[in-house]
Scaffold this motif. Structure first.
Motif, PDB file in Angstrom:
ATOM      1  N   THR A  57      35.390  33.278  48.986  1.00 24.50           N
ATOM      2  CA  THR A  57      33.937  33.234  48.888  1.00 24.50           C
ATOM      3  C   THR A  57      33.425  34.321  47.948  1.00 24.50           C
ATOM      4  OG1 THR A  57      31.889  33.283  50.171  1.00 24.50           O
ATOM      5  CG2 THR A  57      33.597  34.809  50.840  1.00 24.50           C
ATOM      6  N   SER A  58      32.161  34.140  47.516  1.00 23.55           N
ATOM      7  CA  SER A  58      31.461  35.126  46.670  1.00 23.55           C
ATOM      8  C   SER A  58      32.227  35.406  45.382  1.00 23.55           C
ATOM      9  CB  SER A  58      31.241  36.429  47.451  1.00 23.55           C
ATOM     10  OG  SER A  58      30.614  36.184  48.689  1.00 23.55           O
ATOM     11  N   MET A  59      32.677  34.373  44.708  1.00 22.56           N
ATOM     12  CA  MET A  59      33.485  34.531  43.495  1.00 22.56           C
ATOM     13  C   MET A  59      32.608  34.531  42.244  1.00 22.56           C
ATOM     14  SD  MET A  59      36.806  32.274  42.345  1.00 22.56           S
ATOM     15  CE  MET A  59      37.781  32.881  43.699  1.00 22.56           C
ATOM     16  N   PHE A  71      40.993  32.249  38.004  1.00 17.06           N
ATOM     17  CA  PHE A  71      41.690  31.511  39.065  1.00 17.06           C
ATOM     18  C   PHE A  71      42.043  30.100  38.580  1.00 17.06           C
ATOM     19  CE2 PHE A  71      41.116  34.895  41.848  1.00 17.06           C
ATOM     20  CZ  PHE A  71      41.615  34.616  43.116  1.00 17.06           C
ATOM     21  N   ASP A  72      41.131  29.489  37.833  1.00 19.36           N
ATOM     22  CA  ASP A  72      41.407  28.157  37.281  1.00 19.36           C
ATOM     23  C   ASP A  72      42.595  28.211  36.327  1.00 19.36           C
ATOM     24  OD1 ASP A  72      39.224  27.271  38.680  1.00 19.36           O
ATOM     25  OD2 ASP A  72      37.869  27.212  36.950  1.00 19.36           O
ATOM     26  N   HIS A  73      42.568  29.200  35.429  1.00 22.93           N
ATOM     27  CA  HIS A  73      43.622  29.322  34.413  1.00 22.93           C
ATOM     28  C   HIS A  73      44.983  29.620  35.044  1.00 22.93           C
ATOM     29  CE1 HIS A  73      45.534  30.314  30.619  1.00 22.93           C
ATOM     30  NE2 HIS A  73      45.910  31.486  31.119  1.00 22.93           N
ATOM     31  N   LEU A  74      44.996  30.420  36.109  1.00 22.32           N
ATOM     32  CA  LEU A  74      46.255  30.823  36.751  1.00 22.32           C
ATOM     33  C   LEU A  74      46.761  29.789  37.752  1.00 22.32           C
ATOM     34  CD1 LEU A  74      45.311  34.568  37.363  1.00 22.32           C
ATOM     35  CD2 LEU A  74      47.087  33.752  35.799  1.00 22.32           C
ATOM     36  N   GLY A  75      46.003  28.715  37.969  1.00 25.44           N
ATOM     37  CA  GLY A  75      46.436  27.674  38.903  1.00 25.44           C
ATOM     38  C   GLY A  75      46.137  27.998  40.349  1.00 25.44           C
ATOM     39  N   LEU A  76      45.418  29.068  40.611  1.00 24.38           N
ATOM     40  CA  LEU A  76      45.128  29.464  41.990  1.00 24.38           C
ATOM     41  C   LEU A  76      44.071  28.558  42.616  1.00 24.38           C
ATOM     42  CD1 LEU A  76      45.061  33.358  41.538  1.00 24.38           C
ATOM     43  CD2 LEU A  76      46.864  31.976  42.593  1.00 24.38           C
ATOM     44  N   THR A  77      43.106  28.097  41.817  1.00 26.66           N
ATOM     45  CA  THR A  77      42.073  27.201  42.346  1.00 26.66           C
ATOM     46  C   THR A  77      42.705  25.897  42.823  1.00 26.66           C
ATOM     47  OG1 THR A  77      40.435  28.128  40.813  1.00 26.66           O
ATOM     48  CG2 THR A  77      39.928  25.983  41.802  1.00 26.66           C
ATOM     49  N   ARG A  78      43.620  25.384  42.030  1.00 30.16           N
ATOM     50  CA  ARG A  78      44.315  24.139  42.402  1.00 30.16           C
ATOM     51  C   ARG A  78      45.139  24.344  43.673  1.00 30.16           C
ATOM     52  NH1 ARG A  78      46.583  23.618  38.074  1.00 30.16           N
ATOM     53  NH2 ARG A  78      48.691  24.385  38.550  1.00 30.16           N
ATOM     54  N   LEU A  79      45.775  25.510  43.795  1.00 30.34           N
ATOM     55  CA  LEU A  79      46.616  25.802  44.959  1.00 30.34           C
ATOM     56  C   LEU A  79      45.766  25.915  46.223  1.00 30.34           C
ATOM     57  CD1 LEU A  79      49.462  26.649  46.079  1.00 30.34           C
ATOM     58  CD2 LEU A  79      48.752  29.016  45.631  1.00 30.34           C
ATOM     59  N   ILE A  80      44.698  26.702  46.166  1.00 34.35           N
ATOM     60  CA  ILE A  80      43.871  26.955  47.341  1.00 34.35           C
ATOM     61  C   ILE A  80      42.953  25.774  47.638  1.00 34.35           C
ATOM     62  CG2 ILE A  80      42.039  28.475  48.252  1.00 34.35           C
ATOM     63  CD1 ILE A  80      43.337  30.737  46.555  1.00 34.35           C
ATOM     64  N   PHE A 122      35.984  41.955  43.216  1.00 33.26           N
ATOM     65  CA  PHE A 122      37.013  41.747  42.191  1.00 33.26           C
ATOM     66  C   PHE A 122      36.367  41.381  40.850  1.00 33.26           C
ATOM     67  CE2 PHE A 122      39.883  39.919  45.781  1.00 33.26           C
ATOM     68  CZ  PHE A 122      39.962  41.184  46.348  1.00 33.26           C
ATOM     69  N   SER A 123      36.713  42.116  39.828  1.00 37.83           N
ATOM     70  CA  SER A 123      36.242  41.758  38.483  1.00 37.83           C
ATOM     71  C   SER A 123      37.257  40.863  37.780  1.00 37.83           C
ATOM     72  CB  SER A 123      36.010  43.016  37.646  1.00 37.83           C
ATOM     73  OG  SER A 123      37.219  43.743  37.489  1.00 37.83           O
ATOM     74  N   GLY A 124      38.487  40.862  38.272  1.00 36.31           N
ATOM     75  CA  GLY A 124      39.534  40.042  37.670  1.00 36.31           C
ATOM     76  C   GLY A 124      40.829  40.211  38.433  1.00 36.31           C
ATOM     77  N   VAL A 125      41.846  39.464  38.036  1.00 33.82           N
ATOM     78  CA  VAL A 125      43.169  39.574  38.656  1.00 33.82           C
ATOM     79  C   VAL A 125      44.227  39.645  37.558  1.00 33.82           C
ATOM     80  CG1 VAL A 125      42.653  38.450  40.859  1.00 33.82           C
ATOM     81  CG2 VAL A 125      43.254  37.060  38.889  1.00 33.82           C
ATOM     82  N   ASP A 126      45.247  40.463  37.788  1.00 31.41           N
ATOM     83  CA  ASP A 126      46.357  40.503  36.848  1.00 31.41           C
ATOM     84  C   ASP A 126      47.485  39.599  37.363  1.00 31.41           C
ATOM     85  OD1 ASP A 126      47.399  41.940  38.965  1.00 31.41           O
ATOM     86  OD2 ASP A 126      47.393  43.864  37.922  1.00 31.41           O
TER      87      ASP A 126
END
Length: 562
Positions: free
Chosen positions: A522-524, A532-541, A494-498
Motif C-alpha cells: 500500500t501507499s506506493m 516494481f513493474d520493471h522488476l516483475g514484482l507487481t506481477r508476482l504479488i 521507500f523511494s526505490g528498490v535495488d
C-alpha cells in the motif's frame, strides 16, 4: 542601448543579492566597515594558523569575498579565511614543506585551486548533498578539537618562549612545561591584556571590534615605546600592494599528496557553508540556489589560488557579524573588500610594528571560541551516544592531528547515517489508547486486527537493511496469535528498490505464501510502482493486491475482498 545594458547589469546584481533591497545603503556600508574592522585581525590570525604569511590572510577578504558576493545567490553568507580549513592546511602540508616557505605557500594555493575544481564539479554534477553526510554532531566535535589544538599552539608565543610551529598539541604542551623558566614577563602581560580586551569588548557588545582595538593599540605602543627592546617580538616587514596573479609553481607529481588536504577542505567548505547559508535563509524566510552558491565558492577559491593565498570558506562568525550590523545583502562584502584594498595599499607598514603576542592572543581566543561547550552539553543531555562520537572525534584531532580527525569525522558521520537507516524504529497500523487508527512502534504479538497486520518500515530500503525488514516481518508473522491471513506492507517510506531488495521481496512473498498468508502493498509512489513493474514484482504479488492507502487495505480486509 547603454541605458539598457546598465539596467540589465543592475538587475543581475539585484538577483545576486549585491544591491540592497531590504536594508538602506548606509546599513550595508556600516556593516561592511565593521566586518573589515573585525575581519582583518581575524584573517591575519587564520593565516598564522594555516602557516601562511600574515598578508595572505588579507588577500582572502579582497578578491575572493568580492567574487563570491557577485556570483552567489545567498544574500547573507560571507566567505574568507576560516579556522577549520586553515588548520587542515597546516596539519596536512607540514609534512610536505616547511611552514611559511615559498614551496609551502605554493602548495597552499594549489590546494585552493583543487578545492575550486572540486566545487565546480560538485555544481555541475549536483553533488551538494555530500554536505549532508557530515553530521552536525561530529562536526562540532571536530571543530572543538581543532579549537583546542589552535589555542594550545599559541601558548609559546603568548609566553614569549621558544617553540616549534605547527598544531601538534602534545609536543606543544610538553614544550611549554619544559620551558616555563624562560617566560618573558612583558610578553605574558601583553598577551593577557590582548585577551582581556577581546573578551571584555565581546561581552559588552559583539559590534565592538575588540581585536582591532588590540591590534591598533599594541602596534602604536610598539612604535612609541620600542617593545622589541624589552624582548617582545614583532611581525616585522609586511609587504604592501595587491596580490599578483599566477599559477602556483608546483610539481605535478606532488598533486596526489595534496588530495587529502583538498578533499578534506572541500567537505568542510560544503558542510559549513551550506549549513550557514541555510540557517540565515530560514531566519529570513528566503530561498537560495545552493548549486549557484557552490559554484560561487568554487570561483572564490579559484581566485584565491591564483592570487597566492589559501582556501576560503563560508564563515558563520563573519556572516553573523554583518547580519547583526544590519546587512541584508552582499553589498557589505564589497564594502569590506574596498576597505581591505585601502589597507593593502597604505597601511601595511604600521602593521609591521604589531607584536607577535598580539596575533597569538587573537588566535588563542579564536581557538577557544571554537570549543563549543554549550552544544556539546546539549548533545550529551539529548543523545549520549552521539556525544561520545563528538568527544572521540575531538580527542583524535587533539592527540593524533587534524588529518586523522577529518578522516574519522567523515567515517563516523557515514557510520551514524548507516546506523540510523540500518536499524529503523518501525511501525504497525493499529488503534491507539484513544481508539483511533495510528502507526505505533512495533511490538511482538501486536497486529492491526485479528488476522491482519499492516506494517511500515520507517527508512528507505536498500541492500544493507533489506534483510532486517524480512527478519522483522517473519518474526511478527510467526508470533501473531491468531494466525495471520493478510500481511500489508506500507511502502510510503521507500523511494526505490535495488536488486538486493527486489530479491528480498521475492523471498518474503514465498515465505508468506508457505504460511498461507497473502502479501499486499500500500501507499506506493508512482516511481516505485514503475520499478516494481520493471522488476516483475507487481506481477508476482498481483496488481489487485496493491492498495492506494492503508485505509483502503483495511476496508478490503474487513469486507473480505482481499
Amino acid at each position: 542601448m547603454k541605458k539598457l545594458n546598465k539596467l540589465n547589469l543592475k538587475n543581475k546584481f539585484l538577483l545576486n543579492g549585491v544591491l540592497p533591497l531590504k536594508a538602506p545603503l548606509t546599513s550595508e556600508i556600516i556593516a561592511g566597515l565593521l566586518l573589515a574592522a573585525v575581519g582583518i585581525p581575524e584573517v591575519m590570525g587564520y593565516a598564522k594558523i594555516a602557516g601562511m604569511p600574515v598578508i595572505t590572510g588579507l588577500y582572502t577578504i579582497l578578491l575572493p569575498i568580492a567574487i563570491f558576493a557577485i556570483f552567489c545567490s545567498s544574500r547573507h553568507l560571507i566567505v574568507g579565511a576560516d579556522s577549520a580549513t586553515a588548520a587542515i592546511l597546516s596539519g596536512t602540508l607540514v609534512s610536505i614543506a616547511a611552514i611559511g616557505s615559498p614551496n609551502y605557500i605554493a602548495l597552499a594555493s594549489t590546494v585552493a585551486l583543487l578545492c575550486a575544481v572540486f566545487l565546480v564539479m560538485a555544481r555541475v554534477l549536483r553533488l551538494g548533498f555530500i554536505a549532508d553526510f557530515m553530521s552536525r554532531t561530529v562536526l562540532i566535535g571536530f571543530l572543538s578539537g581543532v579549537g583546542i589544538q589552535v589555542a594550545v599552539s599559541q601558548l609559546s608565543n603568548m609566553l614569549g618562549i621558544s617553540g616549534e610551529g605547527g598544531l601538534n598539541t602534545i609536543p606543544q604542551l610538553i614544550n611549554v612545561f619544559t620551558h616555563l623558566f624562560q617566560i618573558n614577563i612583558p610578553t605574558l602581560i601583553l598577551s593577557i591584556i590582548v585577551v582581556a580586551i577581546i573578551v571584555g569588548t565581546r561581552r559588552i557588545s559583539h559590534k565592538i571590534p575588540g581585536a582591532l582595538i588590540a591590534v591598533v593599540g599594541t602596534a602604536i605602543a610598539s612604535f612609541l615605546f620600542d617593545l622589541q627592546g624589552i624582548g617582545i617580538s614583532i611581525l616585522g616587514h609586511i609587504p604592501s600592494g595587491l596580490p599578483t596573479f599566477g599559477i602556483p609553481p608546483v610539481d605535478i607529481s606532488i598533486l596526489p599528496n595534496l588530495m587529502i588536504a583538498a578533499v578534506s577542505c572541500f567537505i568542510v567548505i560544503l558542510s559549513q557553508s551550506t549549513a550557514t547559508a541555510r540557517s540565515f535563509t530560514i531566519r529570513y524566510s528566503e530561498s537560495i540556489d545552493e548549486d549557484k552558491d557552490i559554484f560561487a565558492l568554487g570561483l572564490a577559491n579559484g581566485i584565491a589560488g591564483l592570487t597566492g593565498t589559501f582556501v576560503v570558506n563560508g564563515s558563520p562568525t563573519k556572516t553573523e557579524i554583518v547580519d547583526n550590523a544590519g546587512s541584508r545583502t552582499q553589498m557589505s562584502s564589497l564594502v569590506t573588500a574596498t576597505a581591505v584594498f585601502i589597507v593593502l595599499l597604505f597601511l601595511t607598514k604600521p602593521m609591521s610594528f604589531l607584536p607577535s603576542a598580539t596575533l597569538a592572543g587573537i588566535v588563542f581566543v579564536i581557538g577557544a571560541n571554537m570549543v563549543d561547550i554549550s552544544h556539546l552539553k546539549d548533545i550529551r543531555h539529548k543523545v549520549k551516544s552521539e556525544y561520545f562520537l563528538a568527544i572521540i572525534t575531538a580527542a583524535t584531532v587533539i592527540v593524533i592531528g587534524v588529518l586523522w580527525g577529518i578522516v574519522l569525522s567523515i567515517v563516523l558521520s557515514i557510520i551514524l547515517h548507516l546506523s540510523h537507516s540500518y536499524r529503523p524504529t518501525n511501525s504497525i497500523f493499529a488503534k491507539d489508547k484513544k481508539g483511533e487508527w495510528a502507526f505505533e512502534p512495533v511490538k511482538t504479538g501486536k497486529s492491526t486486527k485479528e488476522g491482519l497486520l499492516i506494517y511500515r518500515f520507517n527508512r528507505d530500503l536498500y541492500f544493507a537493511n533489506s534483510d532486517k525488514l524480512k527478519e522483522e516481518v517473519l518474526k511478527l508473522v510467526d508470533s501473531s496469535d491468531p494466525h495471520l491471513k493478510l500481511f500489508v506492507l506500507n511502502t510510503a517510506g521507500f523511494s526505490g528498490v535495488d536488486y538486493t531488495s527486489a530479491e528480498m521481496f521475492k523471498d518474503l512473498y514465498r515465505e508468506l505464501k508457505e504460511r498461507n498468508i497473502k502479501f499486499a502493498l500500500t501507499s506506493m509512489l508512482p516511481d516505485l510502482k514503475d520499478q516494481f513493474d520493471h522488476l516483475g514484482l507487481t506481477r508476482l504479488i498481483g496488481e489487485e493486491n496493491i492498495y492506494e492507502n492503508v485505509l483502503e487495505a483495511l476496508e478490503a480486509y474487513e469486507s473480505g475482498n482481499y
